[in-house]
Design a protein around this motif. Structure first.
Motif, PDB file in Angstrom:
ATOM      1  N   VAL A 146     -51.659  46.956   1.148  1.00 44.91           N
ATOM      2  CA  VAL A 146     -51.530  45.593   0.613  1.00 44.91           C
ATOM      3  C   VAL A 146     -50.625  45.577  -0.621  1.00 44.91           C
ATOM      4  O   VAL A 146     -49.722  44.732  -0.742  1.00 44.91           O
ATOM      5  N   GLU A 147     -50.860  46.501  -1.536  1.00 49.64           N
ATOM      6  CA  GLU A 147     -50.063  46.537  -2.758  1.00 49.64           C
ATOM      7  C   GLU A 147     -48.593  46.809  -2.446  1.00 49.64           C
ATOM      8  O   GLU A 147     -47.693  46.154  -2.997  1.00 49.64           O
ATOM      9  N   THR A 148     -48.339  47.748  -1.561  1.00 51.05           N
ATOM     10  CA  THR A 148     -46.964  48.095  -1.221  1.00 51.05           C
ATOM     11  C   THR A 148     -46.246  46.943  -0.531  1.00 51.05           C
ATOM     12  O   THR A 148     -45.100  46.613  -0.880  1.00 51.05           O
ATOM     13  N   ILE A 149     -46.911  46.320   0.438  1.00 51.62           N
ATOM     14  CA  ILE A 149     -46.303  45.186   1.144  1.00 51.62           C
ATOM     15  C   ILE A 149     -45.996  44.056   0.162  1.00 51.62           C
ATOM     16  O   ILE A 149     -44.917  43.447   0.200  1.00 51.62           O
ATOM     17  N   ALA A 150     -46.952  43.764  -0.724  1.00 55.56           N
ATOM     18  CA  ALA A 150     -46.763  42.683  -1.693  1.00 55.56           C
ATOM     19  C   ALA A 150     -45.568  42.951  -2.602  1.00 55.56           C
ATOM     20  O   ALA A 150     -44.704  42.083  -2.809  1.00 55.56           O
ATOM     21  N   GLU A 151     -45.490  44.153  -3.143  1.00 59.59           N
ATOM     22  CA  GLU A 151     -44.418  44.490  -4.076  1.00 59.59           C
ATOM     23  C   GLU A 151     -43.060  44.528  -3.385  1.00 59.59           C
ATOM     24  O   GLU A 151     -42.062  44.013  -3.918  1.00 59.59           O
ATOM     25  N   GLU A 152     -42.999  45.141  -2.219  1.00 60.19           N
ATOM     26  CA  GLU A 152     -41.717  45.273  -1.537  1.00 60.19           C
ATOM     27  C   GLU A 152     -41.220  43.932  -0.996  1.00 60.19           C
ATOM     28  O   GLU A 152     -40.013  43.661  -1.014  1.00 60.19           O
ATOM     29  N   SER A 153     -42.145  43.099  -0.519  1.00 68.57           N
ATOM     30  CA  SER A 153     -41.723  41.789  -0.005  1.00 68.57           C
ATOM     31  C   SER A 153     -41.206  40.905  -1.129  1.00 68.57           C
ATOM     32  O   SER A 153     -40.232  40.167  -0.959  1.00 68.57           O
ATOM     33  N   ARG A 154     -41.853  40.993  -2.298  1.00 72.55           N
ATOM     34  CA  ARG A 154     -41.370  40.200  -3.434  1.00 72.55           C
ATOM     35  C   ARG A 154     -39.999  40.700  -3.902  1.00 72.55           C
ATOM     36  O   ARG A 154     -39.127  39.903  -4.256  1.00 72.55           O
ATOM     37  N   LYS A 155     -39.814  42.008  -3.881  1.00 75.15           N
ATOM     38  CA  LYS A 155     -38.514  42.560  -4.272  1.00 75.15           C
ATOM     39  C   LYS A 155     -37.417  42.028  -3.345  1.00 75.15           C
ATOM     40  O   LYS A 155     -36.349  41.618  -3.800  1.00 75.15           O
ATOM     41  N   SER A 156     -37.707  42.013  -2.034  1.00 72.00           N
ATOM     42  CA  SER A 156     -36.737  41.503  -1.068  1.00 72.00           C
ATOM     43  C   SER A 156     -36.476  40.020  -1.283  1.00 72.00           C
ATOM     44  O   SER A 156     -35.335  39.549  -1.194  1.00 72.00           O
ATOM     45  N   PHE A 157     -37.536  39.276  -1.565  1.00 73.84           N
ATOM     46  CA  PHE A 157     -37.399  37.837  -1.812  1.00 73.84           C
ATOM     47  C   PHE A 157     -36.496  37.586  -3.010  1.00 73.84           C
ATOM     48  O   PHE A 157     -35.602  36.728  -2.963  1.00 73.84           O
ATOM     49  N   LYS A 158     -36.697  38.317  -4.082  1.00 77.91           N
ATOM     50  CA  LYS A 158     -35.927  38.116  -5.302  1.00 77.91           C
ATOM     51  C   LYS A 158     -34.465  38.548  -5.144  1.00 77.91           C
ATOM     52  O   LYS A 158     -33.579  38.019  -5.835  1.00 77.91           O
TER      53      LYS A 158
END
Length: 269
Positions: free
Chosen positions: A167-179
């Protein structure tokens, strides 16, 4: 709060204002963070094998013995449960190292790194001491294969640990991609896990830490840690990050809070 990891309470809001969004990379801060976190698993291993955890428990009047710490099938002189815990400590440290080097885009000074190192080391030291006490108090002999020597608490702990890391990894990586997408400049990430709770990275962190504590075999320690971490988030981390988001995004942040009312646990908190 300036990061995606819990900060020591006195520093959270100050570092939020000073460092969040700063594009410069602190080599000293990043190096301190990585080396400090990687040193944790060897420290906890020494606490098991050198009897430091036992000495600490005896010093405060609690019964403790290293007999079951090293008994049974395990790795490098450890029994099964200490082996699991040391492995979890190592994996979480590697996860943090990857995050600071490849995912994080906030300025990270040495003092902030030391705060994160101290916090995680303290929590893991607590878990190590609790595990030794639980093993000393266990009425069950350690017999059979590795899997025979761990029970439902350890299996559940492993599941929570793996789920939290995911969960933590998906959340962080998806936000990085979004930004990184120019089309999303100036927007709040409200996609994926961020459309379910406002702080899915905190949910992941909470889950994997609870998983480690449950693996010690102590339900009391697991409940105590869970309450402490949630209180820490709600008293320190979330107010700090909410203040930053309100300042930066204004009405957009208010609209996001309205659409995503849950902060950490969907439908509950």
């Amino acid at each position: 709060m300036s990061s995606n990891k819990p900060l020591p309470a006195p520093q959270a809001k100050d570092h939020l204002t000073n460092f969040r969004g700063n594009p410069n990379i602190s080599i000293s801060g990043t190096t301190t963070f990585v080396l400090g976190r990687l040193a944790d698993a060897p420290l906890q291993y020494a606490m098991f094998t050198q009897g430091w955890a036992v000495k600490g428990l005896v010093a405060v009047g609690l019964r403790a013995s290293n007999l079951l710490v090293t008994a049974g099938p395990g790795v490098a002189g450890l029994g099964p449960i200490p082996t699991l815990l040391t492995g979890m400590y190592a994996v979480s440290a590697l996860r943090h190292g990857y995050w600071i080097m490849f995912t994080n885009n906030f300025y990270w000074p040495p003092d902030l790194s030391l705060g994160i190192i101290a916090y995680n080391t303290a929590v893991n030291t607590f878990n190590t001491v609790v595990a030794v006490h639980a093993l000393t108090s266990s009425p069950y002999p350690i017999l059979g294969s590795f899997t025979d020597c761990i029970g439902w608490k350890q299996w559940t702990g492993l599941a929570l640990f793996a789920s939290g890391m995911l969960v933590e990894t998906i959340a962080e990586e998806s936000r990085k991609s979004f930004k990184k997408n120019p089309k999303n400049k100036g927007k709040i990430d409200d996609t994926g896990l961020w459309s379910i709770v406002r702080h899915p990275n905190y949910l992941g962190y909470l889950l994997w830490h609870i998983g480690i504590t449950l693996t010690t075999g102590s339900l009391i320690a697991t409940a105590a840690y869970s309450c402490w971490q949630l209180d820490f988030f709600y008293r320190t981390s979330i107010p700090g990050i909410s203040s930053y988001m309100a300042t930066k995004y204004g009405p957009q942040w208010e609209d996001y809070k309205r659409r995503v009312p849950s902060t950490i646990i969907p439908g509950i908190l």
